[in-house]
Design a protein around this motif. Structure first.
Motif, PDB file in Angstrom:
ATOM      1  N   LYS A  16      26.411 -98.647  68.838  1.00  0.00           N
ATOM      2  CA  LYS A  16      26.343 -99.308  67.814  1.00  0.00           C
ATOM      3  C   LYS A  16      26.072 -98.939  66.581  1.00  0.00           C
ATOM      4  CE  LYS A  16      23.095-101.889  69.056  1.00  0.00           C
ATOM      5  NZ  LYS A  16      22.079-103.354  69.037  1.00  0.00           N
ATOM      6  N   THR A  17      26.824 -99.413  65.417  1.00  0.00           N
ATOM      7  CA  THR A  17      26.389 -98.682  64.141  1.00  0.00           C
ATOM      8  C   THR A  17      25.500 -99.568  63.587  1.00  0.00           C
ATOM      9  OG1 THR A  17      28.815 -98.068  64.044  1.00  0.00           O
ATOM     10  CG2 THR A  17      27.432 -98.220  61.800  1.00  0.00           C
ATOM     11  N   ILE A  18      24.345 -99.146  63.171  1.00  0.00           N
ATOM     12  CA  ILE A  18      23.405 -99.741  62.458  1.00  0.00           C
ATOM     13  C   ILE A  18      22.987 -98.870  61.120  1.00  0.00           C
ATOM     14  CG2 ILE A  18      22.273-100.708  64.678  1.00  0.00           C
ATOM     15  CD1 ILE A  18      20.090 -98.684  64.502  1.00  0.00           C
ATOM     16  N   SER A  19      22.062 -99.740  60.482  1.00  0.00           N
ATOM     17  CA  SER A  19      21.795 -99.100  59.094  1.00  0.00           C
ATOM     18  C   SER A  19      20.561 -98.273  59.545  1.00  0.00           C
ATOM     19  CB  SER A  19      21.135-100.143  57.999  1.00  0.00           C
ATOM     20  OG  SER A  19      19.886-100.779  58.406  1.00  0.00           O
ATOM     21  N   LYS A  23      24.516 -95.473  57.436  1.00  0.00           N
ATOM     22  CA  LYS A  23      24.793 -96.013  58.655  1.00  0.00           C
ATOM     23  C   LYS A  23      24.813 -94.825  59.745  1.00  0.00           C
ATOM     24  CE  LYS A  23      25.917-100.168  57.122  1.00  0.00           C
ATOM     25  NZ  LYS A  23      25.502-101.399  57.458  1.00  0.00           N
ATOM     26  N   VAL A  24      23.945 -95.075  60.923  1.00  0.00           N
ATOM     27  CA  VAL A  24      23.963 -94.259  62.056  1.00  0.00           C
ATOM     28  C   VAL A  24      24.522 -95.038  63.355  1.00  0.00           C
ATOM     29  CG1 VAL A  24      21.968 -92.932  60.904  1.00  0.00           C
ATOM     30  CG2 VAL A  24      21.633 -95.227  62.306  1.00  0.00           C
ATOM     31  N   GLN A  25      24.894 -93.992  64.418  1.00  0.00           N
ATOM     32  CA  GLN A  25      25.189 -94.523  65.489  1.00  0.00           C
ATOM     33  C   GLN A  25      24.324 -94.239  66.630  1.00  0.00           C
ATOM     34  OE1 GLN A  25      29.405 -92.813  65.814  1.00  0.00           O
ATOM     35  NE2 GLN A  25      30.133 -94.763  64.975  1.00  0.00           N
TER      36      GLN A  25
END
Length: 451
Positions: free
Chosen positions: A185-188, A132-134
């Motif tokens: 936002k936190t996305i893969s 996960k990255v922000q």
């Protein structure tokens, strides 16, 4: 719907086909759906009323459904009637056949309910949870809302009562609004890499995407043909022609896009070499060398202390050097900067998307500058007048860059500081006045050179 279990994920889709709808359109849409879901490498479960009686195995609709499912390595599970004597409701999946079973339940309408039992789904595909990255969502809509917030702020309040920390208050109000209107936002990591890749290929159009899907579809059909030794030559020819057409289209689109970039650049030769070097860059291996941020901090801080001790005191040498050179009896004073000057400093900054420690980048500041240029100018002038550099701008984001040697040692890396954008703007104001003073009074030595 993406279902998350303790050791796996499943893509669950509900579909419906009207009884008299076009069968070919439905099967093509089903094929594209499965191809799209297959990219996630998760188990697929497609459930619903497809209005194809699979018990009539010799019917064209059933044969066509089987052919499509074979090309995408899927199958239907249910072979029992769900409405009268017809099997119209089904479950389509790519899981191993011993992992899925179906059961008919009491009717809840004119159709029987269909239950699916799944086991050992962790053995199918790549179900590893992506990192996960922000990221901040710098969409046009969010930026417009942020500009509206900046225009509504009472900036005069940060300069009231002779406050000396106005720049710190300015930064706090700016970042608070950014957190509200340009949220994180936190996305893969997988999705993040895909977004970055698509942004780099600005010439990639929907037409290319359609061609790519056609090639993928033909590839699966070719695999089916090879497996069952049917129509092999015909399918191989179709696949080869479609793939060659797709590659040629990509090549021509990239050439045209690069030509536009080069011709519109101020320095065409430099832009051409940037494009060439970007093509030559090899992918960076994603190795984990287990060096923590604390390890880097300790090394970088100790290195500065060692350099400082090695230099020693040089005041006497500096005074001796000054005594041998002409000293101009002119007093230097800071001059107030204007809003136009600050606007010019920002406009000439490189349009970089590199975020500083506050998640602010040059492109964002350039977009919102008309809403903040006046309070920003007042903050800079207050710092020049007081002779104090704001505390909030003394923090930088430090990125370790590998140079040479053992990659597991912090000493093999060099720190690159991403200075706050507002600090860069004030530095430009300081540099302009100092350089102007030195040049007008001939204080630069003729032996001084830059590199």
């Amino acid at each position: 719907i993406n279902l998350h279990f303790s050791n796996s994920r499943v893509s669950l889709v509900s579909i419906y086909r009207a009884p008299n709808s076009d069968l070919e359109i439905f099967l093509n849409s089903l094929e594209q759906l499965i191809l799209h879901l297959s990219k996630l490498k998760w188990p697929i479960l497609i459930c619903g009323d497809i209005n194809i009686n699979v018990l009539m195995e010799s019917e064209n609709a059933t044969l066509a459904l089987k052919n499509v499912l074979r090309t995408v390595d899927c199958y239907y599970v249910n072979n029992k009637p769900t409405r009268g004597t017809a099997c119209l409701d089904n479950i389509i999946t790519n899981l191993p056949r011993n992992s899925v079973s179906s059961d008919i339940k009491e009717p809840i309408s004119d159709h029987c309910a269909l239950a699916a039992k799944i086991s050992n789904i962790h053995e199918h595909g790549d179900n590893t949870t992506p990192e996960k990255v922000q990221v901040r969502c710098f969409s046009n809509r969010n930026i417009e809302n942020f500009i509206g917030y900046l225009e509504s702020v009472n900036w005069d309040s940060i300069f009231s009562n002779g406050q000396t920390d106005s720049f710190d208050l300015f930064t706090k109000l700016f970042t608070t609004g950014m957190d509200s209107y340009i949220p994180v936002k936190t996305i893969s990591k997988r999705n993040s890499d895909s977004i970055l890749k698509n942004k780099k290929r600005i010439w990639y159009t929907n037409e290319h995407l359609t061609m790519k899907r056609e090639v993928e579809s033909l590839y699966h059909k070719l695999q089916w043909a090879l497996r069952y030794n049917l129509f092999v030559a015909e399918m191989r020819k179709k696949y080869t022609v479609a793939r060659a057409k797709y590659k040629k289209s990509l090549h021509l689109a990239e050439i045209e896009s690069n030509g536009v970039l080069i011709n519109s650049a101020p320095n065409k030769v430099k832009k051409a070499w940037e494009i060439i070097n970007a093509q030559k860059k090899a992918p960076v291996p994603k190795d984990d060398y287990n060096i923590s941020a604390d390890d880097f901090n300790s090394y970088f801080i100790s290195s500065v202390a060692e350099v400082r001790e090695a230099v020693g005191q040089s005041l006497s040498a500096a005074m001796d050097l000054l005594s041998k050179n002409q000293v101009v009896d002119v007093e230097f004073r800071w001059k107030p900067v204007s809003c136009d000057q600050v606007s010019k400093y920002v406009s000439v900054m490189k349009s970089s998307k590199s975020n500083d420690v506050f998640d602010v980048n040059a492109i964002l500041v350039q977009r919102v500058l008309p809403s903040i240029v006046c309070p920003l100018t007042r903050c800079i002038n207050q710092c020049l007048q007081s002779g104090e550099f704001p505390q909030s701008l003394k923090e930088s984001k430090v990125v370790p860059i590998y140079k040479k040697g053992d990659k597991t040692s912090a000493s093999s890396y060099r720190p690159i500081s991403v200075v706050p954008i507002f600090s860069k703007i004030m530095e430009k104001a300081v540099k302009h006045q100092v350089s102007e003073f030195f040049e007008s009074n001939s204080l630069f030595s003729k032996f001084q050179f830059g590199f």
